[in-house]
Design a protein around this motif. Structure first.
Motif, PDB file in Angstrom:
ATOM      1  N   GLY A  90     -29.022 -38.856 -36.890  1.00  8.73           N
ATOM      2  CA  GLY A  90     -28.579 -40.200 -37.242  1.00  8.73           C
ATOM      3  C   GLY A  90     -29.179 -40.582 -38.574  1.00  8.73           C
ATOM      4  N   ALA A  91     -29.819 -41.731 -38.600  1.00  8.92           N
ATOM      5  CA  ALA A  91     -30.497 -42.193 -39.807  1.00  8.92           C
ATOM      6  C   ALA A  91     -31.605 -41.196 -40.159  1.00  8.92           C
ATOM      7  N   THR A  92     -32.209 -41.358 -41.307  1.00 12.23           N
ATOM      8  CA  THR A  92     -33.289 -40.482 -41.738  1.00 12.23           C
ATOM      9  C   THR A  92     -34.356 -40.385 -40.658  1.00 12.23           C
ATOM     10  N   GLY A  93     -34.674 -39.164 -40.253  1.00 10.54           N
ATOM     11  CA  GLY A  93     -35.728 -38.930 -39.274  1.00 10.54           C
ATOM     12  C   GLY A  93     -35.345 -39.166 -37.826  1.00 10.54           C
ATOM     13  N   VAL A  94     -34.060 -39.381 -37.522  1.00  5.63           N
ATOM     14  CA  VAL A  94     -33.643 -39.676 -36.137  1.00  5.63           C
ATOM     15  C   VAL A  94     -32.802 -38.519 -35.589  1.00  5.63           C
ATOM     16  N   LEU A  95     -33.177 -38.047 -34.397  1.00  4.90           N
ATOM     17  CA  LEU A  95     -32.437 -36.998 -33.705  1.00  4.90           C
ATOM     18  C   LEU A  95     -32.153 -37.466 -32.284  1.00  4.90           C
ATOM     19  N   THR A  96     -30.888 -37.402 -31.870  1.00  2.85           N
ATOM     20  CA  THR A  96     -30.514 -37.757 -30.501  1.00  2.85           C
ATOM     21  C   THR A  96     -30.106 -36.485 -29.770  1.00  2.85           C
ATOM     22  N   ASP A 152     -29.658 -39.836 -23.067  1.00  2.00           N
ATOM     23  CA  ASP A 152     -29.890 -39.699 -24.501  1.00  2.00           C
ATOM     24  C   ASP A 152     -31.381 -39.793 -24.774  1.00  2.00           C
ATOM     25  N   ARG A 153     -31.925 -38.773 -25.409  1.00  2.61           N
ATOM     26  CA  ARG A 153     -33.326 -38.778 -25.843  1.00  2.61           C
ATOM     27  C   ARG A 153     -33.284 -38.998 -27.352  1.00  2.61           C
ATOM     28  N   VAL A 154     -33.849 -40.112 -27.820  1.00  4.54           N
ATOM     29  CA  VAL A 154     -33.818 -40.455 -29.245  1.00  4.54           C
ATOM     30  C   VAL A 154     -35.206 -40.257 -29.815  1.00  4.54           C
ATOM     31  N   ASP A 155     -35.352 -39.274 -30.699  1.00  4.40           N
ATOM     32  CA  ASP A 155     -36.634 -39.025 -31.381  1.00  4.40           C
ATOM     33  C   ASP A 155     -36.565 -39.594 -32.775  1.00  4.40           C
ATOM     34  N   THR A 156     -37.596 -40.340 -33.146  1.00  2.00           N
ATOM     35  CA  THR A 156     -37.669 -40.940 -34.468  1.00  2.00           C
ATOM     36  C   THR A 156     -38.948 -40.482 -35.151  1.00  2.00           C
TER      37      THR A 156
END
Length: 158
Positions: A90-96, A152-156
């Motif tokens: 997604g946005a910078t540094g975001v992985l779903t 959904d696992r959202v890593d930032t």
């Protein structure tokens, strides 16, 4: 000259519960919680800079109700796992990372969830590097074949 940077890694879990109504799975509830990134997960992320394969491959579930701790390397009582359905940036540094549990997946008690990475992660319980663990959002749930979940696992990374 040494430049020190501070990085923060947070994980958020979003579980969408579906129920079978008139032959169609309909979303009925969305629950969000923060989860603990365990020490082994942090070390695996660190090791990425040494080109060690740490891709998240499986989400597992179990019946353990022990609070998450940074030192844990497995689920307390793993009862099943499924390959990750998809991963999107997604946005910078975001992985779903998304795992879909259909009406036939994971039926029974869901009390804990964990994500497993690395080349050693397989469909076999206890394999791979546990990156994170969370108690099931909203409390222990008994899943039936009349419902499905999108997890959904959202890593930032900041």
């Amino acid at each position: 000259m040494l430049i020190a940077e501070t990085h923060r890694w947070t994980g958020r879990i979003i579980v969408t519960r579906y129920e079978l109504r008139r032959g169609v799975m309909v979303p009925v509830e969305v629950i969000e919680v923060e989860n603990l990134i365990v020490s082994a997960g942090r070390n695996a992320a660190r090791d990425a800079f040494r080109q060690v394969d740490i891709g998240i491959r499986y989400m597992a579930w179990g019946t353990g109700v022990t609070a998450p701790a940074a030192t844990q390397t497995t689920l307390v009582t793993e009862t099943g796992r499924k390959a990750v359905t998809s991963q999107t940036t997604g946005a910078t540094g975001v992985l779903t990372t998304t795992t879909y549990l259909s009406a036939t997946d994971a039926n029974g008690t869901l009390a804990e969830l964990g994500w497993f990475a690395g080349t050693g992660a397989t469909a076999t319980a206890g394999t791979g590097i546990m990156m994170a663990r969370v108690l099931f959002p909203g409390g222990t749930h008994v899943k039936t074949s009349l419902e499905a979940f999108n997890v959904d696992r959202v890593d930032t990374f900041t």
